[in-house]
Write a protein that holds these residues in place. Structure first.
Motif, PDB file in Angstrom:
ATOM      1  N   SER A   1      -5.097   6.951  -6.842  1.00  0.00           N
ATOM      2  CA  SER A   1      -4.054   6.584  -7.792  1.00  0.00           C
ATOM      3  C   SER A   1      -3.774   5.093  -7.659  1.00  0.00           C
ATOM      4  O   SER A   1      -4.114   4.458  -6.653  1.00  0.00           O
ATOM      5  CB  SER A   1      -2.772   7.373  -7.497  1.00  0.00           C
ATOM      6  N   ASP A   2      -3.134   4.508  -8.679  1.00  0.00           N
ATOM      7  CA  ASP A   2      -2.790   3.094  -8.608  1.00  0.00           C
ATOM      8  C   ASP A   2      -1.899   2.812  -7.404  1.00  0.00           C
ATOM      9  O   ASP A   2      -2.057   1.785  -6.724  1.00  0.00           O
ATOM     10  CB  ASP A   2      -2.056   2.659  -9.884  1.00  0.00           C
ATOM     11  N   GLU A   3      -0.971   3.721  -7.132  1.00  0.00           N
ATOM     12  CA  GLU A   3      -0.037   3.521  -6.024  1.00  0.00           C
ATOM     13  C   GLU A   3      -0.773   3.470  -4.685  1.00  0.00           C
ATOM     14  O   GLU A   3      -0.553   2.561  -3.873  1.00  0.00           O
ATOM     15  CB  GLU A   3       1.002   4.653  -6.004  1.00  0.00           C
ATOM     16  N   GLU A   4      -1.659   4.427  -4.448  1.00  0.00           N
ATOM     17  CA  GLU A   4      -2.377   4.452  -3.172  1.00  0.00           C
ATOM     18  C   GLU A   4      -3.365   3.285  -3.094  1.00  0.00           C
ATOM     19  O   GLU A   4      -3.530   2.667  -2.033  1.00  0.00           O
ATOM     20  CB  GLU A   4      -3.115   5.779  -2.997  1.00  0.00           C
ATOM     21  N   PHE A   5      -4.004   2.973  -4.210  1.00  0.00           N
ATOM     22  CA  PHE A   5      -4.950   1.855  -4.215  1.00  0.00           C
ATOM     23  C   PHE A   5      -4.267   0.553  -3.819  1.00  0.00           C
ATOM     24  O   PHE A   5      -4.788  -0.219  -3.003  1.00  0.00           O
ATOM     25  CB  PHE A   5      -5.584   1.720  -5.603  1.00  0.00           C
ATOM     26  N   LEU A   6      -3.086   0.272  -4.380  1.00  0.00           N
ATOM     27  CA  LEU A   6      -2.382  -0.971  -4.076  1.00  0.00           C
ATOM     28  C   LEU A   6      -2.020  -1.063  -2.603  1.00  0.00           C
ATOM     29  O   LEU A   6      -2.047  -2.147  -2.013  1.00  0.00           O
ATOM     30  CB  LEU A   6      -1.139  -1.091  -4.951  1.00  0.00           C
ATOM     31  N   LEU A   7      -1.678   0.052  -1.982  1.00  0.00           N
ATOM     32  CA  LEU A   7      -1.375   0.037  -0.553  1.00  0.00           C
ATOM     33  C   LEU A   7      -2.640  -0.171   0.271  1.00  0.00           C
ATOM     34  O   LEU A   7      -2.670  -0.985   1.197  1.00  0.00           O
ATOM     35  CB  LEU A   7      -0.686   1.342  -0.137  1.00  0.00           C
ATOM     36  N   ARG A   8      -3.692   0.560  -0.055  1.00  0.00           N
ATOM     37  CA  ARG A   8      -4.918   0.475   0.748  1.00  0.00           C
ATOM     38  C   ARG A   8      -5.645  -0.854   0.551  1.00  0.00           C
ATOM     39  O   ARG A   8      -6.371  -1.309   1.440  1.00  0.00           O
ATOM     40  CB  ARG A   8      -5.853   1.634   0.415  1.00  0.00           C
ATOM     41  N   ALA A   9      -5.433  -1.508  -0.582  1.00  0.00           N
ATOM     42  CA  ALA A   9      -6.063  -2.799  -0.822  1.00  0.00           C
ATOM     43  C   ALA A   9      -5.385  -3.925  -0.060  1.00  0.00           C
ATOM     44  O   ALA A   9      -5.972  -5.007   0.092  1.00  0.00           O
ATOM     45  CB  ALA A   9      -6.050  -3.117  -2.319  1.00  0.00           C
ATOM     46  N   THR A  10      -4.173  -3.681   0.444  1.00  0.00           N
ATOM     47  CA  THR A  10      -3.402  -4.753   1.076  1.00  0.00           C
ATOM     48  C   THR A  10      -2.971  -4.429   2.499  1.00  0.00           C
ATOM     49  O   THR A  10      -2.398  -5.298   3.166  1.00  0.00           O
ATOM     50  CB  THR A  10      -2.140  -5.051   0.250  1.00  0.00           C
ATOM     51  N   MET A  11      -3.239  -3.204   2.984  1.00  0.00           N
ATOM     52  CA  MET A  11      -2.798  -2.803   4.316  1.00  0.00           C
ATOM     53  C   MET A  11      -3.910  -2.032   5.019  1.00  0.00           C
ATOM     54  O   MET A  11      -4.808  -1.480   4.364  1.00  0.00           O
ATOM     55  CB  MET A  11      -1.546  -1.919   4.229  1.00  0.00           C
ATOM     56  N   PRO A  12      -3.872  -1.960   6.364  1.00  0.00           N
ATOM     57  CA  PRO A  12      -4.870  -1.150   7.078  1.00  0.00           C
ATOM     58  C   PRO A  12      -4.823   0.309   6.634  1.00  0.00           C
ATOM     59  O   PRO A  12      -3.741   0.895   6.498  1.00  0.00           O
ATOM     60  CB  PRO A  12      -4.442  -1.303   8.547  1.00  0.00           C
ATOM     61  N   GLY A  13      -5.987   0.877   6.423  1.00  0.00           N
ATOM     62  CA  GLY A  13      -6.053   2.248   5.940  1.00  0.00           C
ATOM     63  C   GLY A  13      -5.385   3.253   6.863  1.00  0.00           C
ATOM     64  O   GLY A  13      -4.808   4.249   6.402  1.00  0.00           O
ATOM     65  N   ALA A  14      -5.446   3.001   8.183  1.00  0.00           N
ATOM     66  CA  ALA A  14      -4.847   3.941   9.130  1.00  0.00           C
ATOM     67  C   ALA A  14      -3.333   4.051   8.926  1.00  0.00           C
ATOM     68  O   ALA A  14      -2.747   5.118   9.141  1.00  0.00           O
ATOM     69  CB  ALA A  14      -5.155   3.509  10.562  1.00  0.00           C
ATOM     70  N   MET A  15      -2.712   2.963   8.510  1.00  0.00           N
ATOM     71  CA  MET A  15      -1.263   3.006   8.269  1.00  0.00           C
ATOM     72  C   MET A  15      -0.935   3.860   7.051  1.00  0.00           C
ATOM     73  O   MET A  15       0.048   4.607   7.049  1.00  0.00           O
ATOM     74  CB  MET A  15      -0.718   1.587   8.092  1.00  0.00           C
ATOM     75  N   VAL A  16      -1.746   3.739   6.023  1.00  0.00           N
ATOM     76  CA  VAL A  16      -1.538   4.566   4.836  1.00  0.00           C
ATOM     77  C   VAL A  16      -1.818   6.026   5.167  1.00  0.00           C
ATOM     78  O   VAL A  16      -1.111   6.929   4.703  1.00  0.00           O
ATOM     79  CB  VAL A  16      -2.418   4.068   3.678  1.00  0.00           C
ATOM     80  N   ASP A  17      -2.829   6.277   5.989  1.00  0.00           N
ATOM     81  CA  ASP A  17      -3.112   7.644   6.438  1.00  0.00           C
ATOM     82  C   ASP A  17      -1.900   8.240   7.156  1.00  0.00           C
ATOM     83  O   ASP A  17      -1.565   9.419   6.965  1.00  0.00           O
ATOM     84  CB  ASP A  17      -4.312   7.664   7.389  1.00  0.00           C
ATOM     85  N   ALA A  18      -1.243   7.436   7.978  1.00  0.00           N
ATOM     86  CA  ALA A  18      -0.081   7.921   8.723  1.00  0.00           C
ATOM     87  C   ALA A  18       1.068   8.290   7.786  1.00  0.00           C
ATOM     88  O   ALA A  18       1.789   9.266   8.028  1.00  0.00           O
ATOM     89  CB  ALA A  18       0.374   6.868   9.721  1.00  0.00           C
ATOM     90  N   VAL A  19       1.235   7.534   6.728  1.00  0.00           N
ATOM     91  CA  VAL A  19       2.271   7.866   5.738  1.00  0.00           C
ATOM     92  C   VAL A  19       1.967   9.204   5.086  1.00  0.00           C
ATOM     93  O   VAL A  19       2.849  10.058   4.927  1.00  0.00           O
ATOM     94  CB  VAL A  19       2.364   6.754   4.676  1.00  0.00           C
ATOM     95  N   GLN A  20       0.721   9.404   4.714  1.00  0.00           N
ATOM     96  CA  GLN A  20       0.346  10.654   4.069  1.00  0.00           C
ATOM     97  C   GLN A  20       0.492  11.835   5.027  1.00  0.00           C
ATOM     98  O   GLN A  20       0.929  12.919   4.625  1.00  0.00           O
ATOM     99  CB  GLN A  20      -1.079  10.562   3.542  1.00  0.00           C
ATOM    100  N   ALA A  21       0.166  11.621   6.285  1.00  0.00           N
ATOM    101  CA  ALA A  21       0.310  12.695   7.272  1.00  0.00           C
ATOM    102  C   ALA A  21       1.772  13.040   7.511  1.00  0.00           C
ATOM    103  O   ALA A  21       2.110  14.198   7.784  1.00  0.00           O
ATOM    104  CB  ALA A  21      -0.357  12.286   8.581  1.00  0.00           C
TER     105      ALA A  21
END
Length: 488
Positions: free
Chosen positions: A422-442
């Motif tokens: 999604s645009d929302e997840e893409f914008l986060l993953r394009a600008t932050m470490p993926g592991a941090m976004v993974d932690a939010v989803q978990a």
């Protein structure tokens, strides 16, 4: 006397100035949202991409979810997003198409008002960003005139920038943004008329801090001169290095004969909430500040002064504080008088400390100073001093950074990060470490309820549960009783 509107800043600027942007999470936001909606603010200064990054990095919470939930609770009060130049979360300069996606996604999730503050006061860049906001569906755009003191930031400088932004049909209003709390009532009496003369019928707002005790009086001067709205914080999130307290501002305005049309009971409730939140969570609160003439020399935000002192103490050279402050002024002049705001405040401070503690001036040059010299943060207000520019560009690191690729085209970036996102997840993953976004989803959906009155009790229960020498505990206060007993 005119009617004055209010922009509430506790969740964004108050939280940032006093609590390092860490004092507010989703639950603490939503718990006061219905009351904030009743007050009658012109807008709520709600978030920035930096705060969105903090939500991910330190709270493991989805910032998009927070925006959506707050927007649902505040359907008549616009939520404001502050954008500082062409960047989103990362300090890397973003492409126009990336920023267009960010603005459109913010709008779709519930942001209705965008404040644009270019750190070099580049009015043309603000107009370009405003065009992207409106193309993405944004309702309101307010262009910032970032105030500072320097030989080049005179009234004519601000009048010129105001004229350029006022001519842009995509900018609906302007505001004087004084991050250092440097604007005096005397300067306001020349600056504000100079700006109003250039902007026609577009409203002018005022945003100041109480860092050296000037904010309250400057707000009254601004109101008398024709400012349409003032930006204030509430309760424990106000005063000190934050914005003037909203209740005190309202009392002063009414005493001067101005009309302020708000729900006073709801306004007071918001103030009590942020005072109780600070007390319950052990957060510092702002207090009235004395005038400090020395502050004008360095203009560092309050939190950065403390950081500088800790750094010097850690290196056992606290006696060099005065020398660093003097050096900061020299560095600022040599670098073309950048405004002492993020990211330039951090860059100036770091270079000044290195110049004072190093073997010679500019013996070590941080990457961000090199990027600044290369134009990655926009155009300097004045050309960098030739001998400093030569020193920067002759370094091997400058040659390396010159070859850094610009942000990839959006389509390529999507393929690399994840075309299916999604645009929302893409914008986060394009600008932050993926592991941090993974932690939010978990972590899943964030908690939505918070009551500062219960916080001390819960802290006590947590302490008691950590003990191993107790078999039975009773917690009791008026209207509340809790008994805990082990199975043994």
């Amino acid at each position: 006397m005119a009617a004055i509107r209010l922009v509430e800043t506790s969740l964004r600027d108050g939280n940032q100035c006093l609590w390092g942007a860490l004092g507010v999470d989703t639950a603490r936001t939503l718990s006061i949202a219905p009351v904030m909606e009743r007050v009658g603010y012109a807008a709520i200064d709600f978030t920035t991409s930096t705060h969105m990054g903090v939500a991910v990095r330190y709270k493991q919470q989805d910032p998009w979810e927070r925006i959506r939930l707050m927007a649902a609770a505040c359907q008549t009060t616009p939520l404001q997003f502050l954008s500082t130049g062409f960047r989103f979360i990362s300090w890397e300069t973003a492409s126009p198409e990336f920023m267009a996606l960010a603005f459109a996604t913010l709008t779709r999730n519930g942001i209705r008002r965008f404040a644009l503050a270019d750190p070099t006061n580049d009015a043309v860049a603000n107009a370009a960003a405003a065009r992207l906001v409106k193309q993405g569906g944004g309702e309101q755009v307010i262009g910032a005139l970032v105030f500072t003191l320097s030989p080049i930031h005179d009234d004519a400088h601000y009048a010129d920038a105001a004229r350029t932004m006022a001519a842009c049909p995509d900018i609906d209003a302007l505001y004087i943004k004084d991050p250092g709390g440097l604007l005096t009532p005397e300067r306001a009496r020349t600056l504000i008329p100079a700006i109003l003369a250039e902007i026609g019928g577009k409203p002018l707002e005022l945003h100041a801090h109480n860092t050296i005790g000037l904010g309250d009086r400057t707000y009254l001067a601004g109101a008398a001169l024709g400012v349409a709205a003032l930006q204030c914080a509430s309760g424990g999130a106000a005063d000190g290095t934050s914005n003037p307290p909203i209740e005190r501002t309202v009392r002063n305005l009414r005493e001067q004969g101005h009309k302020v049309d708000v729900d006073d009971d709801a306004l007071a409730q918001v103030g009590r909430y942020f005072a109780d939140l600070a007390a319950a969570d052990g957060l510092p609160t702002g207090a009235p500040m004395a005038y400090d003439a020395g502050y004008v020399r360095h203009q560092l935000p309050g939190g950065m002064v403390g950081t500088m002192r800790r750094h010097l103490a850690d290196h056992r050279v606290p006696h060099l504080e005065g020398a660093v402050i003097e050096e900061l002024g020299r560095v600022r002049e040599e670098l073309g008088w950048p405004i002492v705001m993020t990211p330039f405040a951090q860059m100036l401070q770091t270079q000044a400390v290195m110049n004072v503690t190093g073997a010679e001036r500019y013996a070590t040059i941080p990457d961000e100073i090199v990027r600044y010299a290369l134009g990655r943060f926009g155009r300097p207000n004045r050309p960098i001093a030739a001998y400093v520019m030569d020193r920067i560009l002759s370094s091997p690191r400058a040659r390396e950074l010159q070859s850094e690729p610009e942000m990839a085209p959006l389509a390529d970036l999507r393929r690399r990060v994840g075309a299916q996102l999604s645009d929302e997840e893409f914008l986060l993953r394009a600008t932050m470490p993926g592991a941090m976004v993974d932690a939010v989803q978990a972590a899943g959906p964030a908690p939505r309820d918070y009551d500062p009155a219960v916080r001390p009790v819960m802290a006590l229960v947590e302490q008691l549960l950590a003990r191993t020498d107790l078999t039975r505990v009773t917690v009791e206060k008026p209207g509340f009783r809790l008994e805990l007993e082990t199975d043994a």
